[in-house]
Write a protein that holds these residues in place. Sequence first.
Motif, short mmCIF file in Angstrom:
data_model
loop_
_atom_site.label_atom_id
_atom_site.label_comp_id
_atom_site.label_asym_id
_atom_site.label_seq_id
_atom_site.Cartn_x
_atom_site.Cartn_y
_atom_site.Cartn_z
N GLY A 63 15.79 126.09 -34.08
CA GLY A 63 15.39 127.49 -34.14
C GLY A 63 13.93 127.67 -33.75
O GLY A 63 13.14 126.71 -33.72
N LYS A 64 13.56 128.90 -33.48
CA LYS A 64 12.19 129.22 -33.10
C LYS A 64 11.23 128.79 -34.21
O LYS A 64 11.47 129.06 -35.39
CB LYS A 64 12.06 130.72 -32.84
N GLY A 65 10.17 128.09 -33.81
CA GLY A 65 9.19 127.61 -34.77
C GLY A 65 9.47 126.23 -35.33
O GLY A 65 8.70 125.72 -36.15
N TYR A 66 10.55 125.59 -34.91
CA TYR A 66 10.88 124.22 -35.33
C TYR A 66 10.77 123.32 -34.11
O TYR A 66 11.16 123.70 -33.01
CB TYR A 66 12.29 124.14 -35.94
N TYR A 67 10.24 122.09 -34.31
CA TYR A 67 9.88 121.24 -33.19
C TYR A 67 10.43 119.82 -33.35
O TYR A 67 10.49 119.29 -34.47
CB TYR A 67 8.36 121.19 -33.05
N PRO A 68 10.78 119.19 -32.23
CA PRO A 68 11.30 117.81 -32.28
C PRO A 68 10.36 116.84 -32.98
O PRO A 68 10.82 115.94 -33.68
CB PRO A 68 11.47 117.44 -30.81
N ILE A 69 9.05 117.01 -32.82
CA ILE A 69 8.10 116.07 -33.43
C ILE A 69 8.31 115.95 -34.94
O ILE A 69 8.03 114.92 -35.54
CB ILE A 69 6.64 116.45 -33.09
N ASN A 70 8.84 117.00 -35.57
CA ASN A 70 9.03 117.00 -37.01
C ASN A 70 10.35 116.37 -37.46
O ASN A 70 10.50 116.05 -38.65
CB ASN A 70 8.94 118.42 -37.56
N VAL A 71 11.31 116.21 -36.55
CA VAL A 71 12.64 115.72 -36.96
C VAL A 71 13.15 114.53 -36.14
O VAL A 71 14.15 113.92 -36.51
CB VAL A 71 13.69 116.86 -36.89
N LEU A 72 12.46 114.21 -35.06
CA LEU A 72 12.98 113.19 -34.15
C LEU A 72 13.16 111.82 -34.81
O LEU A 72 14.18 111.17 -34.62
CB LEU A 72 12.08 113.09 -32.92
N ASN A 73 12.18 111.39 -35.59
CA ASN A 73 12.32 110.08 -36.24
C ASN A 73 13.48 110.06 -37.23
O ASN A 73 14.18 109.06 -37.35
CB ASN A 73 11.02 109.65 -36.90
N ALA A 74 13.70 111.17 -37.93
CA ALA A 74 14.83 111.24 -38.86
C ALA A 74 16.15 111.11 -38.11
O ALA A 74 17.07 110.43 -38.57
CB ALA A 74 14.79 112.54 -39.66
N ILE A 75 16.25 111.76 -36.95
CA ILE A 75 17.48 111.66 -36.14
C ILE A 75 17.65 110.24 -35.63
O ILE A 75 18.75 109.68 -35.67
CB ILE A 75 17.46 112.68 -34.99
N LYS A 76 16.58 109.62 -35.15
CA LYS A 76 16.66 108.24 -34.65
C LYS A 76 17.13 107.27 -35.74
O LYS A 76 17.74 106.25 -35.43
CB LYS A 76 15.30 107.79 -34.14
N MET A 77 16.82 107.59 -37.00
CA MET A 77 17.20 106.70 -38.10
C MET A 77 18.64 106.86 -38.56
O MET A 77 19.13 106.07 -39.36
CB MET A 77 16.25 106.92 -39.29
N VAL A 78 19.34 107.87 -38.03
CA VAL A 78 20.76 108.03 -38.36
C VAL A 78 21.50 106.82 -37.76
O VAL A 78 21.38 106.55 -36.57
CB VAL A 78 21.30 109.37 -37.81
N PRO A 79 22.25 106.07 -38.58
CA PRO A 79 22.86 104.83 -38.10
C PRO A 79 23.74 104.97 -36.85
O PRO A 79 23.81 104.04 -36.05
CB PRO A 79 23.70 104.36 -39.30
N GLU A 80 24.36 106.12 -36.66
CA GLU A 80 25.25 106.29 -35.51
C GLU A 80 24.49 106.58 -34.21
O GLU A 80 25.06 106.45 -33.13
CB GLU A 80 26.22 107.47 -35.71
N VAL A 81 23.25 107.01 -34.29
CA VAL A 81 22.51 107.42 -33.09
C VAL A 81 22.14 106.18 -32.27
O VAL A 81 21.50 105.26 -32.77
CB VAL A 81 21.27 108.26 -33.45
N CYS A 82 22.57 106.20 -31.01
CA CYS A 82 22.32 105.09 -30.09
C CYS A 82 21.11 105.33 -29.21
O CYS A 82 20.38 104.40 -28.88
CB CYS A 82 23.51 104.89 -29.16
N HIS A 83 20.93 106.60 -28.80
CA HIS A 83 19.91 106.88 -27.77
C HIS A 83 19.52 108.35 -27.82
O HIS A 83 20.37 109.21 -28.04
CB HIS A 83 20.51 106.56 -26.39
N ILE A 84 18.24 108.61 -27.61
CA ILE A 84 17.76 109.98 -27.40
C ILE A 84 17.43 110.09 -25.92
O ILE A 84 16.64 109.30 -25.40
CB ILE A 84 16.51 110.28 -28.26
N TYR A 85 18.03 111.07 -25.26
CA TYR A 85 17.75 111.30 -23.84
C TYR A 85 16.51 112.14 -23.63
O TYR A 85 15.72 111.87 -22.73
CB TYR A 85 18.93 112.01 -23.16
N ALA A 86 16.34 113.18 -24.42
CA ALA A 86 15.21 114.09 -24.26
C ALA A 86 15.07 114.95 -25.50
O ALA A 86 16.03 115.17 -26.24
CB ALA A 86 15.41 114.98 -23.03
N ALA A 87 13.84 115.45 -25.69
CA ALA A 87 13.54 116.38 -26.78
C ALA A 87 12.44 117.29 -26.28
O ALA A 87 11.31 116.85 -26.09
CB ALA A 87 13.08 115.61 -28.02
#
Length: 163
Positions: free
Chosen positions: A89-113
Amino acid sequence: MAIELKVVRIEKPDELNVILGQSHFIKTVEDIHEALVNTVPGIKFGLAFCESSGPALVRASGTDPELVELAKKNALAVGAGHFFIVVLGKGYYPINVLNAIKMVPEVCHIYAASANPMQVIVAETEQGRGIVGVIDGVATRGIETEADVAHRKEFLRRIGYKM
């Protein structure tokens, strides 16, 4: 065996950021959802995930119905197995959540943010679709000058990311 390359434009308002990635398991939707709300309480987002076996459906979740619909629309357009998209949503940024998403065990790869215009390069065969890569933004136009360095540093301080 034939292969066809396709370009799928990610549709979104200019001010919204998206995170594009690949995962490997049906519980991706629940786990990324939990990672986002546990990292930024009150976050507004939509999330969609392309299942790659069984019924091969787009699975979705989120905290904002419009963002969930936007995520589903983009995921279906890409249609590649185990692809996921998070629309923030507006006002929310990848820098604040990207590491949490990367730490999800199922996540293999981030293409872009990014909030930039994005295109996903999709390869399609008789078996299905896969992501070849992502075009994030525009082509590089040159090398920054001293004035550009000063502008970058001032911008980061103005938005609160540097002291």
